[in-house]
Design a protein around this motif. Structure first.
Motif, PDB file in Angstrom:
ATOM      1  N   ASN A 197      -2.357   5.999  -0.071  1.00 17.58           N
ATOM      2  CA  ASN A 197      -2.083   4.633   0.612  1.00 17.58           C
ATOM      3  C   ASN A 197      -3.411   4.134   1.138  1.00 17.58           C
ATOM      4  OD1 ASN A 197      -1.711   2.710   2.905  1.00 17.58           O
ATOM      5  ND2 ASN A 197      -0.055   4.137   3.804  1.00 17.58           N
ATOM      6  N   LYS A 226       1.256   8.529  -0.263  1.00 11.91           N
ATOM      7  CA  LYS A 226       2.921   8.238  -0.097  1.00 11.91           C
ATOM      8  C   LYS A 226       3.486   8.560  -1.584  1.00 11.91           C
ATOM      9  CE  LYS A 226       2.605   3.907   2.810  1.00 11.91           C
ATOM     10  NZ  LYS A 226       3.536   4.229   3.617  1.00 11.91           N
ATOM     11  N   ILE A 265       6.233   7.931  -4.732  1.00 14.82           N
ATOM     12  CA  ILE A 265       7.141   6.966  -5.359  1.00 14.82           C
ATOM     13  C   ILE A 265       8.201   7.671  -6.182  1.00 14.82           C
ATOM     14  CG2 ILE A 265       6.991   5.190  -7.268  1.00 14.82           C
ATOM     15  CD1 ILE A 265       5.466   4.371  -4.799  1.00 14.82           C
ATOM     16  N   GLU A 286       9.672   3.874  -2.419  1.00 13.30           N
ATOM     17  CA  GLU A 286       8.489   4.211  -1.731  1.00 13.30           C
ATOM     18  C   GLU A 286       8.857   5.212  -0.594  1.00 13.30           C
ATOM     19  OE1 GLU A 286       5.015   1.956   0.671  1.00 13.30           O
ATOM     20  OE2 GLU A 286       4.595   1.542  -1.480  1.00 13.30           O
TER      21      GLU A 286
END
Length: 538
Positions: free
Chosen positions: A325, A344, A346, A362
């Motif tokens: 991030n 983060k 995905i 996300e």
């Protein structure tokens, strides 16, 4: 004679006062022969990374023998009595602990009462169906995860905290052990301790299966043991809640799997985060809880909808990637603490059916509730990988009495057993099944030791229960067709049912008092809030 523990502890003086060095030949004869009975024993073991502490009352009652990390020479465990049958139980979950307690409750002839040794890698028993309440703050850890030493304090069951390394069964070979007993085999623990047994119970449970999707092992958090709930998921949520405090960006949580565990977890997290988070639940099926009773499924759907949980049905996770991030990274480099939460994830979702498009999600937190793998395949000797009859999932094939096929002195239950119902279907690996199997395993061990006929196990489905939040649950009892208790009534009924299922009378009493106290406090707080609103309105 005091209870004992082998642990990496320096608390030697309390032990010396409580037990005294002269007791060691009685407590652990194999060790006393090697190291003597004076303080040199402690020095010798401490050099190898192991110390000794006492842990209880007088008498060989509920002994605790925790063997921790450190170099120790291989040592054979010497059972306290050379004539009594020796029962070793591997795994302290519903199957293992409740089998030990069942054996303790039965009436035995004086010369037949077995010595029972329970081995588990954790120091605590975990009542797994109530792990979700830890996230909601409804229960305290001691209530659903008491220490084995406390649960077994008034019993003759001994407890070792250790990991099982290798099994060496010999009952299928017809090999007799030492004079006066028929040895069923040996268990090799990771600490180096060798345990010879007459009867063995396999109740090792299973662990989360994260290696089926690329990136899941590194990025997703399982939710199946106490450490998952406390040290991983709850701590992660707390850090996200702190780092996102005062911000407009919501905390995004992806829950993989919409079986019972996934739905309960999604409902609990959504209630906790409220408007501060977005919970997305992913399932390869086109519905949630496909095997659940219709009433439970409908109640769950209503709750998930009311809490704005986004359901992505008909998808499976193809891969998970962790990315940084950038905003959080910049905050960290500028001197603002980001608490190491600037990653983060995905998730690439592949449609399981035609007509759906690939989805990219996300998330700040990925929770994994899909799949499990039994631990038995990892315990077979490398040179003899087929000593136990295992199915494709790694479960031991058993007959209807819960004995492992070809091994008359080994019983298996819970996740470790592959047992089929009257229709030929494998029984589900649920707490309800393991709880009932433990009762039969204890009785059948009694029967086997006393040369009596063994009873065939018959599973009785008592219904299904699921938590949906602090004051919400759904229950579909099997004895009243079509009935579903939901909301506060279902919540109360579920807690009472689980209170009854807690392991011992003493623990049930303490937890019952605690829950009643909390309920009274919540009721007073609710009444005060209502009165305040009424008075302010007038």
């Amino acid at each position: 004679m005091a209870q004992f523990a082998l642990t990496t502890s320096a608390a030697l003086l309390p032990f010396n006062r409580m037990c005294g060095a002269k007791q060691w030949p009685k407590l652990f004869p194999g060790l006393s022969k090697r190291y003597g009975t004076d303080l040199a024993l402690f020095t010798s073991f401490r050099k190898k990374g192991v110390g000794f502490v006492a842990s209880g009352t007088t008498g060989w009652s509920g002994g605790v023998a925790e063997l921790s990390e450190g170099e120790t020479a291989p040592q054979s465990y010497v059972w306290p009595d050379k004539k009594q049958p020796r029962v070793c139980i591997l795994g302290g979950g519903f199957g293992g602990l409740y089998t030990a307690l069942r054996l303790e409750s039965l009436v035995w002839p004086d010369d037949k009462k077995p010595q029972v040794l329970l081995v588990d890698q954790s120091e605590r028993f975990v009542f797994k169906p109530m792990l979700y309440e830890l996230l909601s703050g409804e229960v305290d850890a001691w209530e659903i995860a008491p220490r084995f030493s406390d649960l077994l304090a008034n019993t003759s069951v001994q407890f070792f905290q250790d990991r099982v390394k290798v099994l060496h069964p010999t009952d299928h070979l017809g090999i007799n052990g030492r004079s006066g007993s028929n040895c069923g085999g040996t268990v090799h623990l990771e600490s180096g301790l060798l345990i010879e047994y007459d009867w063995l119970v396999l109740a090792l449970g299973a662990e989360s299966k994260l290696d089926v999707v690329p990136g899941a092992s590194e990025s997703a958090l399982p939710f199946s043991i106490l450490e998952d709930a406390q040290q991983k998921v709850d701590n992660k949520l707390r850090r996200l809640e702190r780092s996102n405090f005062g911000k407009f960006s919501p905390i995004r949580v992806a829950v993989v799997g919409c079986g019972y565990s996934g739905v309960e977890l999604a409902a609990t997290v959504a209630e906790r985060l409220q408007d501060r988070g977005i919970v997305q639940a992913i399932n390869v099926e086109t519905t949630i809880c496909p095997t659940a009773q219709p009433g439970n499924r409908e109640a769950a759907l209503k709750v998930l909808s009311s809490r704005k949980v986004q359901l992505l049905l008909g998808y499976f996770v193809r891969c998970i990637q962790r990315v940084d991030n950038v905003e959080a990274s910049e905050m960290s480099t500028s001197g603002i603490a980001a608490e190491d939460d600037h990653e983060k994830y995905i998730l690439e979702l592949q449609p399981a059916n035609r007509g759906l498009q690939i989805q990219i999600l996300e998330a700040d937190l990925v929770l994994w509730t899909v799949g499990s793998k039994p631990l038995l395949p990892e315990l077979e000797p490398s040179g003899k990988p087929n000593e136990l009859p295992l199915n494709a999932r790694g479960q031991a094939e058993t007959d209807e009495t819960l004995r492992v096929k070809g091994h008359p002195r080994i019983f298996a239950l819970g996740d470790s057993a592959a047992l089929r119902d009257s229709n030929g279907r494998l029984l589900p690996a649920t707490a309800q099944v393991a709880f009932q199997q433990a009762d039969f395993a204890g009785w059948n061990l009694w029967a086997a030791i006393n040369d009596r006929p063994l009873l065939p196990f018959r599973f009785q489905n008592l219904g299904e229960m699921m938590t949906l939040g602090r004051n919400d649950a759904a229950i579909s009892p099997s004895f009243i067709e079509g009935l579903t208790l939901e909301g506060p009534i279902g919540h109360t009924a579920r807690k009472i049912a689980y209170l009854i299922r807690l392991p011992t009378d003493q623990h049930r009493l303490k937890v019952g008092i605690s829950w009643l106290t909390k309920s009274a406090i919540d009721s007073v707080a609710s009444l005060q809030s209502t009165l305040t609103k009424v008075l302010s309105g007038s």
